[in-house]
Scaffold this active site. Structure first.
Site, PDB file in Angstrom:
ATOM      1  N   GLU A  36     -44.901  -0.139  -1.109  1.00 21.77           N
ATOM      2  CA  GLU A  36     -44.666   1.313  -1.142  1.00 21.77           C
ATOM      3  C   GLU A  36     -45.940   2.030  -0.691  1.00 21.77           C
ATOM      4  O   GLU A  36     -47.014   1.790  -1.213  1.00 21.77           O
ATOM      5  CB  GLU A  36     -44.246   1.747  -2.559  1.00 21.77           C
ATOM      6  CG  GLU A  36     -44.225   3.243  -2.802  1.00 21.77           C
ATOM      7  CD  GLU A  36     -43.336   4.031  -1.827  1.00 21.77           C
ATOM      8  OE1 GLU A  36     -42.154   3.733  -1.708  1.00 21.77           O
ATOM      9  OE2 GLU A  36     -43.879   4.961  -1.168  1.00 21.77           O
ATOM     10  N   GLY A  41     -40.084   5.615  -6.457  1.00 17.70           N
ATOM     11  CA  GLY A  41     -39.209   6.748  -6.812  1.00 17.70           C
ATOM     12  C   GLY A  41     -38.743   7.457  -5.556  1.00 17.70           C
ATOM     13  O   GLY A  41     -37.658   8.019  -5.518  1.00 17.70           O
ATOM     14  N   GLY A  42     -39.610   7.458  -4.532  1.00 16.19           N
ATOM     15  CA  GLY A  42     -39.217   7.958  -3.213  1.00 16.19           C
ATOM     16  C   GLY A  42     -38.902   9.437  -3.168  1.00 16.19           C
ATOM     17  O   GLY A  42     -39.336  10.226  -4.015  1.00 16.19           O
ATOM     18  N   LYS A  53     -32.963  19.632  -8.837  1.00 19.73           N
ATOM     19  CA  LYS A  53     -32.117  19.894 -10.012  1.00 19.73           C
ATOM     20  C   LYS A  53     -32.901  20.576 -11.121  1.00 19.73           C
ATOM     21  O   LYS A  53     -32.362  21.359 -11.899  1.00 19.73           O
ATOM     22  CB  LYS A  53     -31.494  18.591 -10.522  1.00 19.73           C
ATOM     23  CG  LYS A  53     -30.123  18.321  -9.983  1.00 19.73           C
ATOM     24  CD  LYS A  53     -30.074  17.639  -8.662  1.00 19.73           C
ATOM     25  CE  LYS A  53     -29.914  18.507  -7.470  1.00 19.73           C
ATOM     26  NZ  LYS A  53     -29.861  17.786  -6.196  1.00 19.73           N
ATOM     27  N   GLY A 184     -25.830  23.196   4.498  1.00 20.03           N
ATOM     28  CA  GLY A 184     -25.345  21.929   3.954  1.00 20.03           C
ATOM     29  C   GLY A 184     -25.666  21.842   2.473  1.00 20.03           C
ATOM     30  O   GLY A 184     -25.931  22.855   1.811  1.00 20.03           O
ATOM     31  N   VAL A 239     -29.924  29.612  15.653  1.00 17.92           N
ATOM     32  CA  VAL A 239     -31.267  30.188  15.500  1.00 17.92           C
ATOM     33  C   VAL A 239     -32.151  29.758  16.666  1.00 17.92           C
ATOM     34  O   VAL A 239     -32.029  28.646  17.184  1.00 17.92           O
ATOM     35  CB  VAL A 239     -31.932  29.771  14.167  1.00 17.92           C
ATOM     36  CG1 VAL A 239     -31.220  30.378  12.987  1.00 17.92           C
ATOM     37  CG2 VAL A 239     -32.011  28.268  14.029  1.00 17.92           C
ATOM     38  N   HIS A 449      -9.409  17.848 -25.832  1.00 13.32           N
ATOM     39  CA  HIS A 449      -9.152  19.292 -25.853  1.00 13.32           C
ATOM     40  C   HIS A 449     -10.044  19.973 -26.887  1.00 13.32           C
ATOM     41  O   HIS A 449     -10.179  19.449 -27.978  1.00 13.32           O
ATOM     42  CB  HIS A 449      -7.685  19.559 -26.218  1.00 13.32           C
ATOM     43  CG  HIS A 449      -7.382  21.022 -26.355  1.00 13.32           C
ATOM     44  ND1 HIS A 449      -7.249  21.849 -25.266  1.00 13.32           N
ATOM     45  CD2 HIS A 449      -7.229  21.805 -27.456  1.00 13.32           C
ATOM     46  CE1 HIS A 449      -7.007  23.091 -25.691  1.00 13.32           C
ATOM     47  NE2 HIS A 449      -6.986  23.090 -27.025  1.00 13.32           N
TER      48      HIS A 449
HETATM   49  C1  FAD Z   1     -33.943  18.441  -1.713  1.00 12.53           C
HETATM   50  C2  FAD Z   1     -33.134  17.189  -1.814  1.00 12.53           C
HETATM   51  C3  FAD Z   1     -32.203  17.047  -2.825  1.00 12.53           C
HETATM   52  C4  FAD Z   1     -31.462  15.890  -2.936  1.00 12.53           C
HETATM   53  N1  FAD Z   1     -30.554  15.801  -3.946  1.00 12.53           N
HETATM   54  C5  FAD Z   1     -29.816  14.680  -4.073  1.00 12.53           C
HETATM   55  C6  FAD Z   1     -28.897  14.543  -5.147  1.00 12.53           C
HETATM   56  O1  FAD Z   1     -28.749  15.437  -5.982  1.00 12.53           O
HETATM   57  N2  FAD Z   1     -28.210  13.391  -5.252  1.00 12.53           N
HETATM   58  C7  FAD Z   1     -28.344  12.373  -4.336  1.00 12.53           C
HETATM   59  O2  FAD Z   1     -27.683  11.349  -4.464  1.00 12.53           O
HETATM   60  N3  FAD Z   1     -29.210  12.478  -3.306  1.00 12.53           N
HETATM   61  C8  FAD Z   1     -29.948  13.601  -3.152  1.00 12.53           C
HETATM   62  N4  FAD Z   1     -30.850  13.687  -2.135  1.00 12.53           N
HETATM   63  C9  FAD Z   1     -30.961  12.551  -1.187  1.00 12.53           C
HETATM   64  C10 FAD Z   1     -31.790  11.418  -1.790  1.00 12.53           C
HETATM   65  O3  FAD Z   1     -33.052  11.898  -2.154  1.00 12.53           O
HETATM   66  C11 FAD Z   1     -31.908  10.286  -0.781  1.00 12.53           C
HETATM   67  O4  FAD Z   1     -30.634   9.903  -0.351  1.00 12.53           O
HETATM   68  C12 FAD Z   1     -32.606   9.081  -1.383  1.00 12.53           C
HETATM   69  O5  FAD Z   1     -33.880   9.402  -1.856  1.00 12.53           O
HETATM   70  C13 FAD Z   1     -32.712   7.973  -0.332  1.00 12.53           C
HETATM   71  O6  FAD Z   1     -33.281   6.846  -0.911  1.00 12.53           O
HETATM   72  P1  FAD Z   1     -34.040   5.767  -0.019  1.00 12.53           P
HETATM   73  O7  FAD Z   1     -34.501   4.714  -0.961  1.00 12.53           O
HETATM   74  O8  FAD Z   1     -33.217   5.380   1.131  1.00 12.53           O
HETATM   75  O9  FAD Z   1     -35.283   6.537   0.616  1.00 12.53           O
HETATM   76  P2  FAD Z   1     -36.429   7.439   0.020  1.00 12.53           P
HETATM   77  O10 FAD Z   1     -36.047   8.026  -1.278  1.00 12.53           O
HETATM   78  O11 FAD Z   1     -36.823   8.350   1.118  1.00 12.53           O
HETATM   79  O12 FAD Z   1     -37.590   6.387  -0.281  1.00 12.53           O
HETATM   80  C14 FAD Z   1     -38.209   5.667   0.725  1.00 12.53           C
HETATM   81  C15 FAD Z   1     -39.553   5.200   0.205  1.00 12.53           C
HETATM   82  O13 FAD Z   1     -40.121   4.335   1.169  1.00 12.53           O
HETATM   83  C16 FAD Z   1     -41.509   4.621   1.329  1.00 12.53           C
HETATM   84  N5  FAD Z   1     -41.853   4.158   2.675  1.00 12.53           N
HETATM   85  C17 FAD Z   1     -41.425   4.631   3.860  1.00 12.53           C
HETATM   86  N6  FAD Z   1     -41.865   3.859   4.871  1.00 12.53           N
HETATM   87  C18 FAD Z   1     -42.592   2.870   4.302  1.00 12.53           C
HETATM   88  C19 FAD Z   1     -43.301   1.748   4.812  1.00 12.53           C
HETATM   89  N7  FAD Z   1     -43.301   1.456   6.115  1.00 12.53           N
HETATM   90  N8  FAD Z   1     -43.961   0.976   3.940  1.00 12.53           N
HETATM   91  C20 FAD Z   1     -43.953   1.236   2.596  1.00 12.53           C
HETATM   92  N9  FAD Z   1     -43.305   2.271   2.068  1.00 12.53           N
HETATM   93  C21 FAD Z   1     -42.609   3.069   2.895  1.00 12.53           C
HETATM   94  C22 FAD Z   1     -41.594   6.128   1.128  1.00 12.53           C
HETATM   95  O14 FAD Z   1     -42.897   6.493   0.731  1.00 12.53           O
HETATM   96  C23 FAD Z   1     -40.562   6.332   0.019  1.00 12.53           C
HETATM   97  O15 FAD Z   1     -41.125   6.219  -1.252  1.00 12.53           O
HETATM   98  C24 FAD Z   1     -31.641  14.829  -2.012  1.00 12.53           C
HETATM   99  C25 FAD Z   1     -32.589  14.947  -0.992  1.00 12.53           C
HETATM  100  C26 FAD Z   1     -33.328  16.109  -0.896  1.00 12.53           C
HETATM  101  C27 FAD Z   1     -34.360  16.226   0.190  1.00 12.53           C
END
Ligand code: FAD
Length: 471
Positions: A36, A41-42, A53, A184, A239, A449
């Site tokens: 990472e 947590g991403g 939220k 969206g 836009v 209910h």
């Molecule tokens: C404002 C907002 C609100 C959202 N609300 C919701 C919601 O309510 N419910 C929902 O289901 N989804 C929601 N989403 C979408 C959700 O956040 C994503 O679908 C989800 O985080 C995707 O998970 P992921 O593991 O694919 O990627 P990510 O969460 O983007 O995690 C990827 C991780 O990989 C790491 N990384 C990237 N490249 C590398 C590399 N080469 N080497 C090491 N580490 C790397 C990054 O640092 C990151 O920590 C929301 C998104 C946004 C922007």
């Protein structure tokens, strides 16, 4: 180059897709490493689901306090210190991040800090960060590098006038007026919370309606509610650019022959996969023109032992829980267990604007376009006792069922909800759609209910031709 460490699975990226794969894999006894570059947590935990939220909850509390007089509860001098909400967000995120970090450690999942790159032969090199130079060998590599906000030409993110969700979620003070570009899921959540907290909001959406992909009847409810709260919605808006005023107080956003003077612009036009440099040349993983990774329904990339999950997967909804589900599919695939692929057409969606939206399966329009004859029923929350008690009656439950030859409702194709706490009510609808249940099978189940979920039960009863309240 020889590998220093060997694992059953190395996951590149510790977001929901990556950490779910790791946790489920560790629970199944596999040895796992995560690479990472930032924080586990991403996007979801640090710049997405959870922070958004948290702010929406501030908006909900504000709405409740504003409406308290109706319940005989007097409050004077409502004020907003958004900095406090920001601090609370940081505290909540931090607590969850520590919890996740501890959980990973507890499951003996090793986390390497830095940017990971997949090399030929299932090796992963850590390119930078604390663990720079380490090379990890794995029987399986899972690509889970996630996504970043899509940018828009003419709207450079400058931290002053133009923000993406990343900058918006770090604000300590809200602007008095905002144009949200993109209606969206994320755009509507931000517009909703801003309007609740006193910001004048205009949504500019390029398509013919906001919330593309939602059922038309649900969109109608959201649009009506947004307009009542003073949110302007302009659809078909292309836009072009923005120009800050000479005195630096506002910027003018132009779309065709219309313009808006606002204190800030939030660009929410989708997210692009973060796959640049993720895979070394010659490995053979197929990455399309837009950066998405091609997989089959078992999350296999076509390269032996290389899998992909989460926002980088081509054709998958970008949702945290889709990443979780794909992670489980990968682990079962690695273990050679029977596995049911994720059906992207039937995953649950949740949009936490006010009124809240939750749905699963086909909209009425999608079902008809797919050639189904349908029966639909709609039960508005206006008649629901719990909704009246809590003073939140805006919304509807709509169910789309396949029409049988005799004209009665058969298989449930889609469940669409808009209204109070519907994201917490969707699970019955999710089960109905994914079990391909028939209306009469679901209709026999009892709802408590008084509860908001009675609308789901009543809509099912109505589909059997014998609604108690609903014809
Ligand atoms: C404002 C907002 C609100 C959202 N609300 C919701 C919601 O309510 N419910 C929902 O289901 N989804 C929601 N989403 C979408 C959700 O956040 C994503 O679908 C989800 O985080 C995707 O998970 P992921 O593991 O694919 O990627 P990510 O969460 O983007 O995690 C990827 C991780 O990989 C790491 N990384 C990237 N490249 C590398 C590399 N080469 N080497 C090491 N580490 C790397 C990054 O640092 C990151 O920590 C929301 C998104 C946004 C922007």
């Amino acid at each position: 180059m020889s590998a220093e460490d060997e694992f059953d699975v190395v996951v590149i990226g510790g977001g929901p897709g990556g950490y779910a794969t790791a946790l489920y894999g560790a629970a199944a006894g596999l040895s796992i490493a995560i690479v990472e570059r930032d924080k586990v947590g991403g996007t979801c935990l640090h710049r997405g689901c959870i922070p958004a939220k948290e702010f929406l909850e501030t908006a909900a509390v504000h709405r409740t306090v504003e409406g308290s007089k109706e319940f005989g509860v007097g409050v004077s001098g409502i004020s907003l210190d958004f900095g406090v909400s920001q601090d609370r967000k940081v505290a909540v995120v931090d607590k969850l991040w520590k919890g996740l970090t501890g959980l990973l450690k507890g499951r003996k999942i090793e986390t390497f800090s830095g940017t990971g790159m997949l090399l030929p032969g299932q090796q992963v090199q850590v390119l930078d960060g604390e663990d720079a130079g380490r090379v990890l060998a794995a029987r399986n590599v899972v690509l889970a590098s996630g996504s970043v906000p899509q940018l828009l030409p003419g709207f450079d993110v400058d931290g002053r006038w133009v923000m993406t969700s990343d900058e918006f979620l770090d604000l300590r003070k809200l602007p008095a007026s905002v144009v949200v570009i993109g209606g969206g899921v994320v755009g509507c959540e931000f517009a909703s919370l801003l309007a609740d907290l006193g910001t004048k909001v205009t949504i500019l959406e390029a398509m013919e309606q906001i919330l593309p992909g939602c059922d038309d009847d649900i969109v109608r409810v959201v649009v009506r509610a947004f307009k009542k709260r003073g949110i302007d919605i302009v659809t078909g808006a292309k836009v072009e650019s923005h120009t800050p005023s000479a005195d630096g107080t506002v910027t003018t956003v132009k779309a065709g022959d219309q313009s808006w003077d606002v204190e800030a612009i939030v660009v929410s036009v989708g997210r692009r996969p973060r796959t640049e440099g993720l895979v070394a040349d010659g490995v053979g993983v197929q990455i399309d023109r837009r950066g998405f990774v091609a997989t089959d329904e078992y999350q296999r990339t076509g390269v032996d032992g290389v899998w992909a999950v989460g926002d980088i997967v081509a054709g998958a909804p970008q949702l945290a829980h889709v990443g979780f589900a794909e992670g489980i599919v990968v682990v079962k695939g690695i273990l050679g267990e029977p596995v049911v692929p994720v059906d992207y057409t039937k995953v649950p969606w949740a949009i936490y604007c006010h009124p809240e939206v939750a749905f699963c399966g086909m909209t009425e329009a999608q079902a008809k376009a797919a050639g189904y004859e349908v029966v639909t029923k709609k039960d508005p929350f206006g008649g629901n006792s719990r909704a009246q008690i809590i003073g939140d009656t805006e919304g509807v439950v709509k169910i789309v069922a396949e029409k049988r030859a005799d004209g009665t409702a058969g298989r449930i194709l889609g469940v669409h909800m808009c209204g109070p706490w519907v994201t917490e009510q969707l699970s019955g609808g999710y089960l109905a759609v994914n079990w391909e249940a028939f209306a009469e099978e679901v209709a026999q189940f009892i709802q408590p209910h008084p509860s908001l979920s009675e609308n789901f039960g009543e809509t099912m009863l109505a589909l059997t031709g014998r609604g108690m309240h609903l014809a």
